[in-house]
Design a protein around this motif. Sequence first.
Motif, PDB file in Angstrom:
ATOM      1  N   ILE A   7       0.866  -1.181   0.000  1.00  0.00           N
ATOM      2  CA  ILE A   7       0.000   0.000   0.000  1.00  0.00           C
ATOM      3  C   ILE A   7       0.901   1.227   0.000  1.00  0.00           C
ATOM      4  N   LYS A   8       0.683   2.107  -0.958  1.00  0.00           N
ATOM      5  CA  LYS A   8       1.510   3.298  -1.054  1.00  0.00           C
ATOM      6  C   LYS A   8       0.849   4.426  -0.266  1.00  0.00           C
ATOM      7  N   PRO A   9       1.604   5.110   0.604  1.00  0.00           N
ATOM      8  CA  PRO A   9       1.027   6.239   1.327  1.00  0.00           C
ATOM      9  C   PRO A   9       0.832   7.427   0.391  1.00  0.00           C
ATOM     10  N   GLY A  10      -0.049   8.306   0.753  1.00  0.00           N
ATOM     11  CA  GLY A  10      -0.299   9.493  -0.054  1.00  0.00           C
ATOM     12  C   GLY A  10       0.828  10.495   0.087  1.00  0.00           C
ATOM     13  N   PRO A  11       0.759  11.586  -0.670  1.00  0.00           N
ATOM     14  CA  PRO A  11       1.814  12.590  -0.573  1.00  0.00           C
ATOM     15  C   PRO A  11       1.792  13.288   0.773  1.00  0.00           C
ATOM     16  N   LYS A  12       2.984  13.663   1.262  1.00  0.00           N
ATOM     17  CA  LYS A  12       3.078  14.377   2.531  1.00  0.00           C
ATOM     18  C   LYS A  12       2.650  15.831   2.310  1.00  0.00           C
ATOM     19  N   PRO A  13       2.044  16.464   3.321  1.00  0.00           N
ATOM     20  CA  PRO A  13       1.692  17.885   3.152  1.00  0.00           C
ATOM     21  C   PRO A  13       2.955  18.745   3.105  1.00  0.00           C
ATOM     22  N   LYS A  14       2.879  19.839   2.396  1.00  0.00           N
ATOM     23  CA  LYS A  14       4.024  20.738   2.277  1.00  0.00           C
ATOM     24  C   LYS A  14       3.983  21.774   3.405  1.00  0.00           C
ATOM     25  N   GLU A  22       7.761  16.110   7.471  1.00  0.00           N
ATOM     26  CA  GLU A  22       8.283  14.784   7.765  1.00  0.00           C
ATOM     27  C   GLU A  22       7.276  13.908   8.507  1.00  0.00           C
ATOM     28  N   ARG A  23       6.430  14.492   9.337  1.00  0.00           N
ATOM     29  CA  ARG A  23       5.466  13.694  10.089  1.00  0.00           C
ATOM     30  C   ARG A  23       4.269  14.554  10.450  1.00  0.00           C
ATOM     31  N   ARG A  24       3.188  13.915  10.805  1.00  0.00           N
ATOM     32  CA  ARG A  24       1.971  14.620  11.187  1.00  0.00           C
ATOM     33  C   ARG A  24       2.084  15.059  12.635  1.00  0.00           C
ATOM     34  N   ARG A  25       1.581  16.234  12.957  1.00  0.00           N
ATOM     35  CA  ARG A  25       1.639  16.748  14.316  1.00  0.00           C
ATOM     36  C   ARG A  25       0.292  17.322  14.717  1.00  0.00           C
ATOM     37  N   VAL A  26       0.066  17.435  16.014  1.00  0.00           N
ATOM     38  CA  VAL A  26      -1.095  18.137  16.538  1.00  0.00           C
ATOM     39  C   VAL A  26      -0.599  19.520  16.930  1.00  0.00           C
ATOM     40  N   THR A  27      -1.158  20.553  16.304  1.00  0.00           N
ATOM     41  CA  THR A  27      -0.730  21.918  16.606  1.00  0.00           C
ATOM     42  C   THR A  27      -1.306  22.346  17.952  1.00  0.00           C
ATOM     43  N   PRO A  28      -0.650  23.269  18.655  1.00  0.00           N
ATOM     44  CA  PRO A  28      -1.136  23.683  19.981  1.00  0.00           C
ATOM     45  C   PRO A  28      -2.600  24.141  20.014  1.00  0.00           C
ATOM     46  N   PRO A  29      -3.124  24.874  19.011  1.00  0.00           N
ATOM     47  CA  PRO A  29      -4.550  25.246  19.089  1.00  0.00           C
ATOM     48  C   PRO A  29      -5.502  24.047  19.034  1.00  0.00           C
ATOM     49  N   TYR A  34      -7.539  16.529  21.188  1.00  0.00           N
ATOM     50  CA  TYR A  34      -6.874  15.234  21.131  1.00  0.00           C
ATOM     51  C   TYR A  34      -6.263  14.915  22.492  1.00  0.00           C
ATOM     52  N   PRO A  35      -6.920  14.108  23.310  1.00  0.00           N
ATOM     53  CA  PRO A  35      -6.366  13.791  24.630  1.00  0.00           C
ATOM     54  C   PRO A  35      -5.103  12.947  24.513  1.00  0.00           C
TER      55      PRO A  35
END
Length: 46
Positions: A7-14, A22-29, A34-35
């Motif tokens: 399974i090929k992952p989709g493109p990473k966001p720019k 490089e990776r997904r993050r939860v922004t402070p706001p 997200y507990p």
Amino acid sequence: MENIHAIKPGPKPKTPDGTPDERRRVTPPNQPRYPDLKPHIHKPKD
């Protein structure tokens, strides 16, 4: 015999400077939505 395809992952966001993120993050706001993960407790001899 069947062919197995990975399974090929989709493109990473720019990022704003144009480099791929490089990776997904939860922004402070958005953090309150997200507990934190529950601590994992091991059973004895496990």
